[in-house]
Scaffold this motif. Sequence first.
Motif, short mmCIF file in Angstrom:
data_model
loop_
_atom_site.label_atom_id
_atom_site.label_comp_id
_atom_site.label_asym_id
_atom_site.label_seq_id
_atom_site.Cartn_x
_atom_site.Cartn_y
_atom_site.Cartn_z
N ILE A 1 -12.06 -7.39 -23.94
CA ILE A 1 -10.96 -8.29 -24.29
C ILE A 1 -10.85 -8.46 -25.81
O ILE A 1 -9.75 -8.57 -26.36
N ALA A 2 -11.98 -8.44 -26.49
CA ALA A 2 -11.96 -8.60 -27.95
C ALA A 2 -11.18 -7.48 -28.63
O ALA A 2 -10.62 -7.67 -29.72
N ARG A 3 -11.13 -6.30 -27.99
CA ARG A 3 -10.42 -5.16 -28.58
C ARG A 3 -8.98 -5.05 -28.10
O ARG A 3 -8.24 -4.16 -28.53
N ALA A 4 -8.58 -5.93 -27.18
CA ALA A 4 -7.25 -5.82 -26.56
C ALA A 4 -6.23 -6.70 -27.27
O ALA A 4 -6.58 -7.70 -27.92
N ASP A 5 -4.98 -6.33 -27.12
CA ASP A 5 -3.87 -7.14 -27.64
C ASP A 5 -3.22 -7.98 -26.55
O ASP A 5 -2.46 -8.91 -26.86
N LYS A 6 -3.54 -7.66 -25.30
CA LYS A 6 -2.87 -8.33 -24.19
C LYS A 6 -3.76 -8.27 -22.96
O LYS A 6 -4.54 -7.34 -22.79
N VAL A 7 -3.64 -9.27 -22.10
CA VAL A 7 -4.34 -9.27 -20.81
C VAL A 7 -3.36 -9.63 -19.70
O VAL A 7 -2.33 -10.26 -19.96
N TYR A 8 -3.72 -9.21 -18.48
CA TYR A 8 -2.87 -9.42 -17.32
C TYR A 8 -3.66 -10.09 -16.21
O TYR A 8 -4.86 -9.82 -16.04
N TRP A 9 -3.02 -10.97 -15.45
CA TRP A 9 -3.60 -11.40 -14.17
C TRP A 9 -3.19 -10.34 -13.17
O TRP A 9 -2.03 -10.26 -12.75
N TRP A 10 -4.15 -9.49 -12.81
CA TRP A 10 -3.86 -8.31 -11.99
C TRP A 10 -5.02 -8.15 -11.00
O TRP A 10 -5.93 -7.38 -11.22
N PRO A 11 -4.99 -8.90 -9.89
CA PRO A 11 -6.12 -8.95 -8.97
C PRO A 11 -6.28 -7.67 -8.15
O PRO A 11 -5.35 -6.90 -7.97
N SER A 12 -7.47 -7.51 -7.63
CA SER A 12 -7.89 -6.27 -6.99
C SER A 12 -7.65 -6.27 -5.48
O SER A 12 -7.94 -7.24 -4.79
N GLU A 13 -7.15 -5.12 -4.99
CA GLU A 13 -7.02 -4.87 -3.55
C GLU A 13 -7.91 -3.69 -3.18
O GLU A 13 -7.86 -2.64 -3.82
N VAL A 14 -8.74 -3.87 -2.18
CA VAL A 14 -9.66 -2.83 -1.72
C VAL A 14 -9.08 -2.19 -0.47
O VAL A 14 -9.02 -2.80 0.59
N ASP A 15 -8.62 -0.95 -0.60
CA ASP A 15 -8.05 -0.24 0.56
C ASP A 15 -9.06 0.75 1.11
O ASP A 15 -9.67 1.53 0.38
N VAL A 16 -9.24 0.72 2.42
CA VAL A 16 -10.20 1.57 3.10
C VAL A 16 -9.75 1.72 4.55
O VAL A 16 -9.07 0.83 5.08
N SER A 17 -10.11 2.81 5.17
CA SER A 17 -9.70 3.05 6.56
C SER A 17 -10.83 2.73 7.53
O SER A 17 -12.01 2.91 7.22
N ILE A 18 -10.46 2.27 8.71
CA ILE A 18 -11.43 1.99 9.76
C ILE A 18 -12.05 3.29 10.27
O ILE A 18 -13.11 3.28 10.88
N ARG A 19 -11.39 4.41 10.00
CA ARG A 19 -11.87 5.75 10.36
C ARG A 19 -12.10 6.56 9.09
O ARG A 19 -11.69 6.15 8.01
N PRO A 20 -12.72 7.73 9.19
CA PRO A 20 -12.93 8.54 7.99
C PRO A 20 -11.63 8.89 7.28
O PRO A 20 -11.55 8.85 6.05
N GLY A 21 -10.59 9.26 8.05
CA GLY A 21 -9.30 9.60 7.46
C GLY A 21 -8.33 8.44 7.55
O GLY A 21 -8.61 7.40 8.17
N TRP A 22 -7.16 8.61 6.94
CA TRP A 22 -6.16 7.55 6.93
C TRP A 22 -5.22 7.62 8.13
O TRP A 22 -4.75 6.60 8.61
N PHE A 23 -4.92 8.83 8.60
CA PHE A 23 -4.13 8.98 9.81
C PHE A 23 -5.05 9.23 11.00
O PHE A 23 -6.20 9.62 10.84
#
Length: 589
Positions: free
Chosen positions: A291-313
């Motif tokens: 942050i000390a090196r930045a000119d701007k910050v954002y409220w940009w929260p994290s979403e964790v996407d994962v599949s219940i199976r190995p693949g997405w389909f």
Amino acid sequence: MKTRHLLLGALAAISAAPSAVAQRYVKELTFPAGADSITKIEMAGQLVANPQQKAWQQRSLTAFLHFGMNTFTDREWGDGKESPSLFNPDSLDTDQWVQALKNAGFSMVILTAKHHDGFCLWPTATTEHSVKNSPWRDGKGDVVADLRSSCDKYGMKLGLYLSPWDRNAECYGDSPRYNDMFVAQLTELLTNYGKIDEVWFDGACGEGPNGKKQVYDWLRFRDTMRRLQPEAVLAITGDDVRWVGNEGGKGRETEWSVTPLVPSIFSYSDSINSSLGIDAMSKDLGSRSLIARADKVYWWPSEVDVSIRPGWFWHEREHPHSVKRLAEIYLESVGRNSVLLLNVPPDRHGRIADEDVECLWKFRIWRNRNFRDNKVGIPGSKINTVVLKEDLDSGQRVESFDVLGLVDGKWQKITSGTTIGNKRILMFDPVTVDDLRLYVTSSRGEPHASITGAYDVAMPLEQVEYKPDYPAVAEAPVLSMVRSGKNPSYLFEFKNPQTFAGFAYTPSVDTGQGCMYRYSVMVSDDGHEWTEVPVVGEFGNIAANPIPQQVVFDKPVSGRFFMVICGENTGRSFVPGIEEITLLAPRQG
């Protein structure tokens, strides 16, 4: 058992100087010219979510529904050449989808209205590559409309995924024309299907059929959403919700909602992020030094996407993860200041498979049983888990903390952590305590945090193991090696001719060097004359989801030599290893 909040008196880790700011900043904040690092940190502690972001963060659990042409072609990424006639679920039941997810504790579903193959699950006016030209319901079906109706019936919120990459659209690569088409598709979806709460754009971008690279008009897409659905959040390629950086179900142990990472929706994001040395997958996205090196910050929260199976389909050969794995994912996503977006793909019948429904229900039972008996306020309680929370209306400020327990009349540290945010769940060795204290050791301004729960959590014991679909080739090769060059290859030589049903590829993700994306397969009897084996030739989405891949040929092939050639890889310093390839023999019987 009471909970006390013991804070450092002067919070000396910040500054003893008077506060330079007393106001709140919403969603984004540009630092004053010449601001020093202390002022920047203090101001970052005053940044808060907008109302839509706050509501989104408090949902905790959202479901993804990957369903479409890939469901019927057994692929992860289609190429856009599929015939609409392939899409024909015989018993599509969106009520069953929503009811199963509602029963499992989810509050919103996001449907892949269009994936990279360009096939649209609603009867769009923008392309012929849609359900209107499929045999399903004689071309009069509309999956999006069905799901909207089911969400209304069961009180579920609805979100939509619309892939920017379209491998079917003739105009893809002609940027102005395709952007017009995409806006038209987005307008249909955000106008005709009621209230939409989340719009999901990934950043996928490939070469168009004319060889030109598509340049997306992200700001126009965002403005269209805000005009038509002003209460929705825009995820991933947007500035409301951030991708966590992996598809393995894991949030950072230090997960900041306040970050200098510039959302990729802005054209200048690459240059600024490069100058800061960060990207979506960086471990550090919010430290003081950053942050000390930045000119701007954002409220940009994290979403964790994962599949219940190995693949997405949905794929017939795959099965859902164990409840133990889902519990681990929950603790490492929701328990780390993130929202969990769990994919549950409907099958070719148009239903969520029974084994997936059972897994979801067991996951709900585990959460209910283990986070129901809150021991806060009960002396002499055995606990192994605490849940902490910050007041989002005051921002995210806590940088580090200890949790102390009163054990046999003495205070002792039972666990510690860094960020808290919307929710932090920490497990530790069981201990019996009469009281708890939260001791904040570093904060960006006055912290507003508390211990909201203390529990004795039991992790599920079962771990499901599945045998591979095909056995490995029994005979060991006399030679196995990797040939280097522009297109490295995996080469196997056998003493006797072998019959191959296909091969399995397990990326060496620990190297961080990337993995094979496009490939071709050759077989030979003598090592001189080679025959190419017909294969799809692409591992869709492997860069973000580097899971083991299985390639099964339409017909078994024979030869003494077997070679997999890497046509394209996902890393700048890709180094293939022979151990990544397993050759598969036909099934017996």
